[in-house]
Design a protein around this motif. Structure first.
Motif, PDB file in Angstrom:
ATOM      1  N   HIS A 130      40.419  35.177  49.943  1.00 17.19           N
ATOM      2  CA  HIS A 130      40.506  36.771  50.322  1.00 17.19           C
ATOM      3  C   HIS A 130      41.551  37.219  48.978  1.00 17.19           C
ATOM      4  CE1 HIS A 130      40.784  41.352  50.914  1.00 17.19           C
ATOM      5  NE2 HIS A 130      39.384  41.125  51.104  1.00 17.19           N
ATOM      6  N   PHE A 131      42.789  37.087  49.027  1.00 16.29           N
ATOM      7  CA  PHE A 131      42.479  36.971  47.257  1.00 16.29           C
ATOM      8  C   PHE A 131      42.399  36.274  46.103  1.00 16.29           C
ATOM      9  CE2 PHE A 131      46.101  34.619  45.215  1.00 16.29           C
ATOM     10  CZ  PHE A 131      47.036  35.925  44.416  1.00 16.29           C
ATOM     11  N   LEU A 132      42.371  35.630  46.594  1.00 16.91           N
ATOM     12  CA  LEU A 132      41.728  34.250  45.097  1.00 16.91           C
ATOM     13  C   LEU A 132      40.740  35.162  43.945  1.00 16.91           C
ATOM     14  CD1 LEU A 132      42.187  31.986  43.459  1.00 16.91           C
ATOM     15  CD2 LEU A 132      40.854  30.961  44.715  1.00 16.91           C
ATOM     16  N   MET A 133      39.934  35.564  45.153  1.00 16.30           N
ATOM     17  CA  MET A 133      38.391  36.677  44.590  1.00 16.30           C
ATOM     18  C   MET A 133      38.508  37.831  43.745  1.00 16.30           C
ATOM     19  SD  MET A 133      36.055  34.248  45.913  1.00 16.30           S
ATOM     20  CE  MET A 133      36.799  32.939  45.892  1.00 16.30           C
ATOM     21  N   LYS A 134      39.647  37.974  43.759  1.00 18.13           N
ATOM     22  CA  LYS A 134      39.830  38.963  42.697  1.00 18.13           C
ATOM     23  C   LYS A 134      40.159  38.554  41.374  1.00 18.13           C
ATOM     24  CE  LYS A 134      45.174  39.981  43.414  1.00 18.13           C
ATOM     25  NZ  LYS A 134      46.384  40.429  43.519  1.00 18.13           N
ATOM     26  N   TYR A 135      40.568  37.207  41.605  1.00 19.26           N
ATOM     27  CA  TYR A 135      40.512  36.481  40.319  1.00 19.26           C
ATOM     28  C   TYR A 135      39.026  36.005  39.539  1.00 19.26           C
ATOM     29  CZ  TYR A 135      45.005  37.150  40.633  1.00 19.26           C
ATOM     30  OH  TYR A 135      46.294  37.138  40.393  1.00 19.26           O
ATOM     31  N   ARG A 136      38.120  36.184  40.076  1.00 18.34           N
ATOM     32  CA  ARG A 136      36.451  35.880  40.006  1.00 18.34           C
ATOM     33  C   ARG A 136      36.427  36.953  39.052  1.00 18.34           C
ATOM     34  NH1 ARG A 136      32.353  36.688  43.673  1.00 18.34           N
ATOM     35  NH2 ARG A 136      31.062  36.473  41.900  1.00 18.34           N
ATOM     36  N   HIS A 137      35.483  36.230  37.823  1.00 21.81           N
ATOM     37  CA  HIS A 137      35.317  37.120  36.394  1.00 21.81           C
ATOM     38  C   HIS A 137      34.326  36.472  35.449  1.00 21.81           C
ATOM     39  CE1 HIS A 137      35.655  38.458  32.601  1.00 21.81           C
ATOM     40  NE2 HIS A 137      36.407  39.204  32.895  1.00 21.81           N
ATOM     41  N   PRO A 138      33.131  36.962  35.512  1.00 21.99           N
ATOM     42  CA  PRO A 138      32.056  36.309  34.580  1.00 21.99           C
ATOM     43  C   PRO A 138      32.618  35.706  33.860  1.00 21.99           C
ATOM     44  CG  PRO A 138      31.947  38.825  34.436  1.00 21.99           C
ATOM     45  CD  PRO A 138      33.880  38.158  35.401  1.00 21.99           C
ATOM     46  N   GLU A 139      33.190  35.948  32.594  1.00 18.53           N
ATOM     47  CA  GLU A 139      33.670  34.908  31.591  1.00 18.53           C
ATOM     48  C   GLU A 139      35.093  34.762  31.626  1.00 18.53           C
ATOM     49  OE1 GLU A 139      32.402  37.159  28.266  1.00 18.53           O
ATOM     50  OE2 GLU A 139      30.868  37.443  28.515  1.00 18.53           O
ATOM     51  N   PRO A 140      35.457  33.792  32.593  1.00 19.00           N
ATOM     52  CA  PRO A 140      36.750  33.128  32.472  1.00 19.00           C
ATOM     53  C   PRO A 140      37.621  32.955  31.789  1.00 19.00           C
ATOM     54  CG  PRO A 140      35.766  31.876  33.687  1.00 19.00           C
ATOM     55  CD  PRO A 140      34.591  32.501  33.194  1.00 19.00           C
ATOM     56  N   LYS A 141      39.091  33.713  31.717  1.00 24.25           N
ATOM     57  CA  LYS A 141      39.901  32.943  30.833  1.00 24.25           C
ATOM     58  C   LYS A 141      41.089  32.836  30.992  1.00 24.25           C
ATOM     59  CE  LYS A 141      38.517  37.985  28.610  1.00 24.25           C
ATOM     60  NZ  LYS A 141      36.909  37.263  28.006  1.00 24.25           N
ATOM     61  N   ASP A 142      40.942  31.845  32.470  1.00 26.26           N
ATOM     62  CA  ASP A 142      42.024  31.567  32.249  1.00 26.26           C
ATOM     63  C   ASP A 142      41.810  30.438  33.770  1.00 26.26           C
ATOM     64  OD1 ASP A 142      42.736  32.896  34.912  1.00 26.26           O
ATOM     65  OD2 ASP A 142      43.839  34.278  34.238  1.00 26.26           O
ATOM     66  N   ALA A 143      42.980  29.390  33.738  1.00 24.59           N
ATOM     67  CA  ALA A 143      42.439  28.498  35.588  1.00 24.59           C
ATOM     68  C   ALA A 143      42.340  28.837  36.557  1.00 24.59           C
ATOM     69  CB  ALA A 143      43.691  27.707  34.634  1.00 24.59           C
ATOM     70  N   ILE A 144      43.437  30.079  36.490  1.00 20.80           N
ATOM     71  CA  ILE A 144      42.643  30.663  38.093  1.00 20.80           C
ATOM     72  C   ILE A 144      41.991  31.478  38.393  1.00 20.80           C
ATOM     73  CG2 ILE A 144      44.063  32.224  40.111  1.00 20.80           C
ATOM     74  CD1 ILE A 144      46.902  32.322  38.976  1.00 20.80           C
ATOM     75  N   SER A 145      41.093  32.110  37.548  1.00 20.70           N
ATOM     76  CA  SER A 145      39.868  32.922  36.818  1.00 20.70           C
ATOM     77  C   SER A 145      38.636  31.935  37.783  1.00 20.70           C
ATOM     78  CB  SER A 145      39.423  33.705  35.716  1.00 20.70           C
ATOM     79  OG  SER A 145      40.431  34.640  35.790  1.00 20.70           O
ATOM     80  N   VAL A 146      39.204  30.374  36.729  1.00 21.97           N
ATOM     81  CA  VAL A 146      37.774  28.631  36.805  1.00 21.97           C
ATOM     82  C   VAL A 146      37.938  29.345  38.188  1.00 21.97           C
ATOM     83  CG1 VAL A 146      37.271  27.071  36.118  1.00 21.97           C
ATOM     84  CG2 VAL A 146      38.304  28.651  34.826  1.00 21.97           C
ATOM     85  N   PHE A 147      39.342  28.640  38.711  1.00 20.91           N
ATOM     86  CA  PHE A 147      39.668  28.571  39.785  1.00 20.91           C
ATOM     87  C   PHE A 147      39.021  29.280  41.019  1.00 20.91           C
ATOM     88  CE2 PHE A 147      42.665  27.866  44.065  1.00 20.91           C
ATOM     89  CZ  PHE A 147      42.135  27.182  44.675  1.00 20.91           C
ATOM     90  N   ALA A 148      38.986  30.461  40.789  1.00 27.63           N
ATOM     91  CA  ALA A 148      38.438  31.981  41.571  1.00 27.63           C
ATOM     92  C   ALA A 148      36.844  31.656  41.914  1.00 27.63           C
ATOM     93  CB  ALA A 148      38.707  32.809  41.300  1.00 27.63           C
ATOM     94  N   ASN A 149      36.575  31.227  41.051  1.00 29.92           N
ATOM     95  CA  ASN A 149      35.269  30.913  40.863  1.00 29.92           C
ATOM     96  C   ASN A 149      33.933  29.675  41.250  1.00 29.92           C
ATOM     97  OD1 ASN A 149      34.906  33.544  38.666  1.00 29.92           O
ATOM     98  ND2 ASN A 149      33.827  32.476  36.794  1.00 29.92           N
ATOM     99  N   GLU A 150      35.208  29.356  41.172  1.00 28.82           N
ATOM    100  CA  GLU A 150      34.538  27.780  41.435  1.00 28.82           C
ATOM    101  C   GLU A 150      34.514  27.821  43.443  1.00 28.82           C
ATOM    102  OE1 GLU A 150      32.681  25.455  40.615  1.00 28.82           O
ATOM    103  OE2 GLU A 150      32.726  26.439  38.602  1.00 28.82           O
ATOM    104  N   ALA A 151      35.622  28.581  43.801  1.00 28.50           N
ATOM    105  CA  ALA A 151      35.807  28.515  45.282  1.00 28.50           C
ATOM    106  C   ALA A 151      34.716  29.423  45.767  1.00 28.50           C
ATOM    107  CB  ALA A 151      38.002  28.776  45.229  1.00 28.50           C
ATOM    108  N   PHE A 152      34.624  30.379  44.999  1.00 32.10           N
ATOM    109  CA  PHE A 152      33.390  30.664  45.663  1.00 32.10           C
ATOM    110  C   PHE A 152      32.341  30.413  45.599  1.00 32.10           C
ATOM    111  CE2 PHE A 152      29.775  34.030  44.305  1.00 32.10           C
ATOM    112  CZ  PHE A 152      29.775  34.885  45.640  1.00 32.10           C
ATOM    113  N   LEU A 153      31.446  29.469  44.554  1.00 34.03           N
ATOM    114  CA  LEU A 153      30.851  28.304  45.350  1.00 34.03           C
ATOM    115  C   LEU A 153      30.604  27.102  45.799  1.00 34.03           C
ATOM    116  CD1 LEU A 153      29.862  28.340  41.647  1.00 34.03           C
ATOM    117  CD2 LEU A 153      28.615  29.930  43.241  1.00 34.03           C
TER     118      LEU A 153
END
Length: 73
Positions: free
Chosen positions: A7-30
């Protein structure tokens, strides 16, 4: 009570990730098997070591975990 790490990680989701944590969040979502209700470091790190092929390095998880602890304290 802590919210789950997922739940915490999902606040870092971004359609165009600019950092490694955003990429992680996007992938964890999938990742439909991600332990979405867990608040346990060892459970999550074990899962990611075995199934987190999308993580470039476990350091990314450790950095996100530290942010999670700070936000929940």
């Amino acid at each position: 009570m802590f919210k789950s790490f997922y739940h915490f990680l999902m606040k870092y989701r971004h359609p165009e990730p600019k950092d490694a944590i955003s990429v992680f969040a996007n992938e964890a979502f999938l990742d439909h098997s991600f332990p979405k209700t867990s608040e346990d470091y060892h459970e999550l790190s074990t899962y990611l070591e075995l199934n987190g092929h999308y993580l470039e390095s476990m350091t990314i998880f450790d950095e996100a975990w530290e942010l999670y602890l700070v936000s929940e304290s």
